[in-house]
Design a protein around this motif. Structure first.
Motif, PDB file in Angstrom:
ATOM      1  N   GLY A 176       0.784  -1.226   0.000  1.00 45.40           N
ATOM      2  CA  GLY A 176       0.000   0.000   0.000  1.00 45.40           C
ATOM      3  C   GLY A 176       0.815   1.275   0.000  1.00 45.40           C
ATOM      4  N   LEU A 177       2.137   1.173  -0.018  1.00 49.17           N
ATOM      5  CA  LEU A 177       3.006   2.348  -0.099  1.00 49.17           C
ATOM      6  C   LEU A 177       3.813   2.286  -1.390  1.00 49.17           C
ATOM      7  CD1 LEU A 177       4.440   2.727   3.534  1.00 49.17           C
ATOM      8  CD2 LEU A 177       2.399   3.805   2.527  1.00 49.17           C
ATOM      9  N   VAL A 178       3.845   3.395  -2.103  1.00 47.09           N
ATOM     10  CA  VAL A 178       4.549   3.479  -3.387  1.00 47.09           C
ATOM     11  C   VAL A 178       5.345   4.773  -3.412  1.00 47.09           C
ATOM     12  CG1 VAL A 178       4.270   3.670  -5.892  1.00 47.09           C
ATOM     13  CG2 VAL A 178       2.768   2.149  -4.589  1.00 47.09           C
ATOM     14  N   VAL A 179       6.568   4.735  -3.968  1.00 46.37           N
ATOM     15  CA  VAL A 179       7.356   5.956  -4.149  1.00 46.37           C
ATOM     16  C   VAL A 179       7.422   6.281  -5.637  1.00 46.37           C
ATOM     17  CG1 VAL A 179       8.742   5.687  -2.070  1.00 46.37           C
ATOM     18  CG2 VAL A 179       9.536   4.645  -4.199  1.00 46.37           C
ATOM     19  N   ALA A 180       7.459   7.568  -5.956  1.00 46.79           N
ATOM     20  CA  ALA A 180       7.520   7.991  -7.356  1.00 46.79           C
ATOM     21  C   ALA A 180       8.162   9.367  -7.432  1.00 46.79           C
ATOM     22  CB  ALA A 180       6.123   8.028  -7.969  1.00 46.79           C
ATOM     23  N   GLY A 181       8.829   9.631  -8.562  1.00 42.33           N
ATOM     24  CA  GLY A 181       9.398  10.956  -8.774  1.00 42.33           C
ATOM     25  C   GLY A 181      10.862  10.931  -9.130  1.00 42.33           C
ATOM     26  N   ALA A 182      11.456  12.127  -9.201  1.00 38.47           N
ATOM     27  CA  ALA A 182      12.822  12.287  -9.684  1.00 38.47           C
ATOM     28  C   ALA A 182      13.849  11.610  -8.790  1.00 38.47           C
ATOM     29  CB  ALA A 182      13.150  13.779  -9.806  1.00 38.47           C
ATOM     30  N   SER A 183      13.608  11.552  -7.496  1.00 41.00           N
ATOM     31  CA  SER A 183      14.571  10.923  -6.589  1.00 41.00           C
ATOM     32  C   SER A 183      14.709   9.429  -6.839  1.00 41.00           C
ATOM     33  CB  SER A 183      14.144  11.132  -5.130  1.00 41.00           C
ATOM     34  OG  SER A 183      14.331  12.466  -4.721  1.00 41.00           O
ATOM     35  N   TYR A 184      13.747   8.871  -7.543  1.00 43.50           N
ATOM     36  CA  TYR A 184      13.711   7.417  -7.717  1.00 43.50           C
ATOM     37  C   TYR A 184      13.913   7.016  -9.177  1.00 43.50           C
ATOM     38  CZ  TYR A 184      11.328   8.778  -3.503  1.00 43.50           C
ATOM     39  OH  TYR A 184      11.023   9.396  -2.314  1.00 43.50           O
ATOM     40  N   ASP A 185      13.180   7.654 -10.078  1.00 43.15           N
ATOM     41  CA  ASP A 185      13.126   7.187 -11.466  1.00 43.15           C
ATOM     42  C   ASP A 185      13.758   8.124 -12.477  1.00 43.15           C
ATOM     43  OD1 ASP A 185      11.745   4.756 -10.877  1.00 43.15           O
ATOM     44  OD2 ASP A 185       9.951   5.948 -10.505  1.00 43.15           O
ATOM     45  N   GLY A 186      14.487   9.131 -12.005  1.00 48.06           N
ATOM     46  CA  GLY A 186      15.248   9.949 -12.937  1.00 48.06           C
ATOM     47  C   GLY A 186      14.788  11.390 -13.024  1.00 48.06           C
ATOM     48  N   LEU A 187      15.748  12.287 -13.303  1.00 45.01           N
ATOM     49  CA  LEU A 187      15.470  13.702 -13.413  1.00 45.01           C
ATOM     50  C   LEU A 187      14.801  14.019 -14.749  1.00 45.01           C
ATOM     51  CD1 LEU A 187      17.524  13.728 -11.049  1.00 45.01           C
ATOM     52  CD2 LEU A 187      18.313  15.927 -11.915  1.00 45.01           C
ATOM     53  N   GLY A 188      14.137  15.153 -14.775  1.00 39.76           N
ATOM     54  CA  GLY A 188      13.489  15.600 -15.991  1.00 39.76           C
ATOM     55  C   GLY A 188      11.995  15.351 -15.937  1.00 39.76           C
ATOM     56  N   ILE A 189      11.239  16.216 -16.590  1.00 36.44           N
ATOM     57  CA  ILE A 189       9.787  16.119 -16.554  1.00 36.44           C
ATOM     58  C   ILE A 189       9.311  14.801 -17.148  1.00 36.44           C
ATOM     59  CG2 ILE A 189       7.657  17.146 -17.429  1.00 36.44           C
ATOM     60  CD1 ILE A 189       9.041  19.879 -17.236  1.00 36.44           C
ATOM     61  N   THR A 190       9.920  14.373 -18.255  1.00 30.46           N
ATOM     62  CA  THR A 190       9.485  13.130 -18.886  1.00 30.46           C
ATOM     63  C   THR A 190       9.646  11.945 -17.946  1.00 30.46           C
ATOM     64  OG1 THR A 190      10.004  13.939 -21.109  1.00 30.46           O
ATOM     65  CG2 THR A 190       9.898  11.557 -20.807  1.00 30.46           C
ATOM     66  N   SER A 191      10.778  11.856 -17.269  1.00 31.10           N
ATOM     67  CA  SER A 191      10.993  10.760 -16.323  1.00 31.10           C
ATOM     68  C   SER A 191       9.966  10.797 -15.202  1.00 31.10           C
ATOM     69  CB  SER A 191      12.408  10.830 -15.737  1.00 31.10           C
ATOM     70  OG  SER A 191      13.380  10.606 -16.737  1.00 31.10           O
ATOM     71  N   CYS A 192       9.619  11.993 -14.747  1.00 28.52           N
ATOM     72  CA  CYS A 192       8.616  12.113 -13.686  1.00 28.52           C
ATOM     73  C   CYS A 192       7.245  11.656 -14.167  1.00 28.52           C
ATOM     74  CB  CYS A 192       8.550  13.554 -13.193  1.00 28.52           C
ATOM     75  SG  CYS A 192       9.998  14.067 -12.233  1.00 28.52           S
ATOM     76  N   LEU A 193       6.896  11.970 -15.416  1.00 33.17           N
ATOM     77  CA  LEU A 193       5.601  11.546 -15.951  1.00 33.17           C
ATOM     78  C   LEU A 193       5.533  10.031 -16.090  1.00 33.17           C
ATOM     79  CD1 LEU A 193       4.862  14.224 -18.716  1.00 33.17           C
ATOM     80  CD2 LEU A 193       4.255  14.245 -16.290  1.00 33.17           C
ATOM     81  N   VAL A 194       6.625   9.424 -16.527  1.00 26.58           N
ATOM     82  CA  VAL A 194       6.660   7.965 -16.638  1.00 26.58           C
ATOM     83  C   VAL A 194       6.557   7.330 -15.258  1.00 26.58           C
ATOM     84  CG1 VAL A 194       8.101   6.004 -17.314  1.00 26.58           C
ATOM     85  CG2 VAL A 194       7.927   7.994 -18.810  1.00 26.58           C
ATOM     86  N   SER A 195       7.269   7.886 -14.291  1.00 24.04           N
ATOM     87  CA  SER A 195       7.219   7.379 -12.923  1.00 24.04           C
ATOM     88  C   SER A 195       5.803   7.471 -12.359  1.00 24.04           C
ATOM     89  CB  SER A 195       8.190   8.174 -12.038  1.00 24.04           C
ATOM     90  OG  SER A 195       8.168   7.720 -10.713  1.00 24.04           O
ATOM     91  N   ALA A 196       5.117   8.581 -12.644  1.00 24.28           N
ATOM     92  CA  ALA A 196       3.747   8.767 -12.176  1.00 24.28           C
ATOM     93  C   ALA A 196       2.811   7.728 -12.783  1.00 24.28           C
ATOM     94  CB  ALA A 196       3.267  10.173 -12.527  1.00 24.28           C
ATOM     95  N   ALA A 197       2.967   7.481 -14.074  1.00 25.70           N
ATOM     96  CA  ALA A 197       2.109   6.498 -14.743  1.00 25.70           C
ATOM     97  C   ALA A 197       2.319   5.104 -14.169  1.00 25.70           C
ATOM     98  CB  ALA A 197       2.383   6.510 -16.243  1.00 25.70           C
ATOM     99  N   GLN A 198       3.573   4.771 -13.868  1.00 19.79           N
ATOM    100  CA  GLN A 198       3.866   3.454 -13.293  1.00 19.79           C
ATOM    101  C   GLN A 198       3.269   3.313 -11.900  1.00 19.79           C
ATOM    102  OE1 GLN A 198       8.145   3.517 -13.632  1.00 19.79           O
ATOM    103  NE2 GLN A 198       8.136   2.642 -15.695  1.00 19.79           N
ATOM    104  N   ALA A 199       3.365   4.371 -11.099  1.00 18.34           N
ATOM    105  CA  ALA A 199       2.792   4.323  -9.747  1.00 18.34           C
ATOM    106  C   ALA A 199       1.279   4.159  -9.800  1.00 18.34           C
ATOM    107  CB  ALA A 199       3.162   5.596  -8.984  1.00 18.34           C
ATOM    108  N   ALA A 200       0.636   4.896 -10.696  1.00 15.66           N
ATOM    109  CA  ALA A 200      -0.813   4.808 -10.809  1.00 15.66           C
ATOM    110  C   ALA A 200      -1.248   3.426 -11.293  1.00 15.66           C
ATOM    111  CB  ALA A 200      -1.320   5.883 -11.776  1.00 15.66           C
ATOM    112  N   THR A 201      -0.524   2.884 -12.251  1.00 19.34           N
ATOM    113  CA  THR A 201      -0.856   1.547 -12.754  1.00 19.34           C
ATOM    114  C   THR A 201      -0.717   0.500 -11.660  1.00 19.34           C
ATOM    115  OG1 THR A 201      -0.157   2.122 -14.995  1.00 19.34           O
ATOM    116  CG2 THR A 201      -0.221  -0.219 -14.445  1.00 19.34           C
ATOM    117  N   GLN A 202       0.335   0.640 -10.850  1.00 11.37           N
ATOM    118  CA  GLN A 202       0.564  -0.314  -9.764  1.00 11.37           C
ATOM    119  C   GLN A 202      -0.586  -0.318  -8.762  1.00 11.37           C
ATOM    120  OE1 GLN A 202       4.338   0.232  -7.801  1.00 11.37           O
ATOM    121  NE2 GLN A 202       3.783  -1.052  -6.058  1.00 11.37           N
ATOM    122  N   LEU A 203      -1.112   0.872  -8.449  1.00 12.49           N
ATOM    123  CA  LEU A 203      -2.158   0.952  -7.435  1.00 12.49           C
ATOM    124  C   LEU A 203      -3.565   0.741  -7.998  1.00 12.49           C
ATOM    125  CD1 LEU A 203      -0.882   3.900  -5.231  1.00 12.49           C
ATOM    126  CD2 LEU A 203      -0.837   1.453  -4.717  1.00 12.49           C
TER     127      LEU A 203
END
Length: 463
Positions: free
Chosen positions: A433-460
């Protein structure tokens, strides 16, 4: 009748808001908690002396489907401002040289433009040209290496120092000899693991998924420019995403408490929110504090950050042209030159919405890993150093009419060698029930953040 899951997203930066956007589309009930009084995180637009200027991220790259899709979904695709044609310069021991075509943050894809640019020495060019014929040891699976060591091993030290450092090193405010290949230059990993040449690699065909057709979601100019923004600044994006979401500003999360199969998020102001799951779209240092009761602290070892600052200076309108900078969009400075200034963007040249402004606006980036000068020095001292460097690299010695200094303490995560393994261990250790997402985890840059967000949402959303 089924009851929709309630997800709390901590952090209203671009990652947190995009995660909430996707979860809402998947019929989840979402609450976004933001510690500060504004949206956007590092997408921060300020109104300075009558100008609307971005003092965090400066532009979005439209090469990713994640960007095109999001802009279409939130109704921003038709209002983009496209960066104008202009020259980007590299500073070298021979002075300014044009950034060669085909050079990416991960290195060159073509040698002829590098040859013509005179950025490198004859011996450096010879060494780079030997990449297809010299031995290329394969990187073992799950092993990591620094970007600097990999590029130097393939192309020679000059390519790493003169091309990759001012691009990728500047983007991360880091040392390319420390930044991990798998986390900071993932596009190079297949070639690293297979040992194939980067210069001989097969060009994707028109039907290849590596070269998708331009998305109709984003209007492009005739030259298919890569960078976009908005006349009202990049804050336009988080504001559009937040429409219709339950976003609570000034609501800093203080702790996470397990509640049956769900979680309760307690806030600093004494309020709390119950949830089925929680997304921590926050810097790793914040996540570390919130996870203190749930994850062994040793799992956060190896994490570090860099502090940076953005400066905006307003010069008399004719200043840039008078100094031969009338067609210049940007300037990059390798770290080996030892300057405070690492990059400059000539906003009045780059964007139409500044073209007829009363002043010539120049944006400067300062700060690198290993130095906290941009945090500890006074604004005037930071500005004086940056302007002195700008004068050295461009000849622009005119005193600006005003300068704004925007500090970003500990804002740039340093994704050093081994980051992907450390991240995998962290995610494996997270309670259900806990998920981390964002630049600190999946890479700098807006595109990396958007991909990280999509992965977190899909997981939950799929649970």
């Amino acid at each position: 009748m089924s009851v929709s899951r309630h997800i709390v997203v901590i952090g209203a930066g671009i990652t947190g808001l995009t995660t909430a956007h996707h979860l809402t589309a998947a019929a989840c009930r979402v609450t976004v908690l933001e510690a500060s009084d504004r949206l956007g995180g590092l997408l921060h637009t300020r109104h300075l002396h009558g100008y609307t200027v971005d003092v965090g991220a400066e532009a979005m790259h439209v090469g990713s489907p994640a960007v095109s899709s999001l802009l279409a979904e939130v109704g921003l695709a038709e209002s983009v401002a496209t960066a104008r044609r202009g020259t980007s310069w590299l500073w070298t021991s021979r002075g300014r040289r044009p950034l060669p075509a085909g050079v990416t943050p991960a290195g060159p894809t073509k040698l002829l433009p590098v040859l013509k640019s005179r950025v490198m020495s004859p011996l450096g060019l010879l060494r780079a040209g030997l990449e297809p014929v010299l031995p290329r040891p394969a990187l073992p699976a799950h092993h990591d290496v620094s970007v600097g060591d990999f590029v130097a091993g393939r192309f020679g030290r000059e390519v790493a120092e003169r091309l990759v450092d001012p691009l990728l090193g500047s983007l991360h405010a880091g040392d390319i000899k420390q930044l991990g290949l798998r986390s900071c230059a993932p596009s190079l990993v297949p070639a690293a693991e297979s040992g194939r040449s980067l210069l001989r690699r097969r060009r994707p065909t028109a039907a290849s998924p590596a070269s998708p057709a331009p998305s109709p979601a984003v209007k492009r100019g005739p030259a298919l420019m890569s960078f976009i923004s908005w006349a009202a600044g990049l804050a336009t994006v988080p504001e559009a995403i937040a429409q219709g979401l339950d976003v609570r500003l000034n609501s800093a999360a203080a702790s996470l408490v397990r509640q049956g199969e769900g979680w309760t998020v307690h806030c600093v102001d004494g309020t709390w929110v119950e949830a089925d799951a929680v997304v921590l779209a926050v810097p790793l240092a914040v996540a570390r504090r919130l996870l203190a009761e749930h994850v062994d602290d040793s799992i956060f070892a190896g994490h570090s950050t860099a502090s940076v600052a953005t400066l905006v200076a307003a010069f008399p309108r004719t200043t840039l042209a008078a100094h031969g900078l009338g067609e210049t969009n940007g300037l990059l400075i390798p770290s080996r030159h030892g300057s405070t200034l690492k990059a400059a963007t000539f906003l009045s040249n780059k964007w139409d919405h500044f073209a007829d402004a009363e002043h010539a606006l120049v944006r400067m980036s300062v700060g690198r890993a290993g130095s906290e000068d941009v945090v500890t020095r006074a604004d005037e001292a930071v500005a004086d150093r940056a302007l002195a460097d700008l004068a050295t690299f461009t000849g622009l010695r005119t005193t600006p009419e005003w300068v704004h200094v925007e500090r970003w303490p500990h804002a740039m995560p340093q994704l050093t060698v081994g980051h992907t393994a450390r991240l995998a261990a962290l995610r494996e250790a997270l309670p259900a029930g806990l998920v981390v997402a964002g630049a600190s985890y999946d890479g700098l840059g807006i595109t990396s953040c958007l991909v990280s967000a999509a992965q977190a949402a899909t997981q939950l959303a799929g649970r």
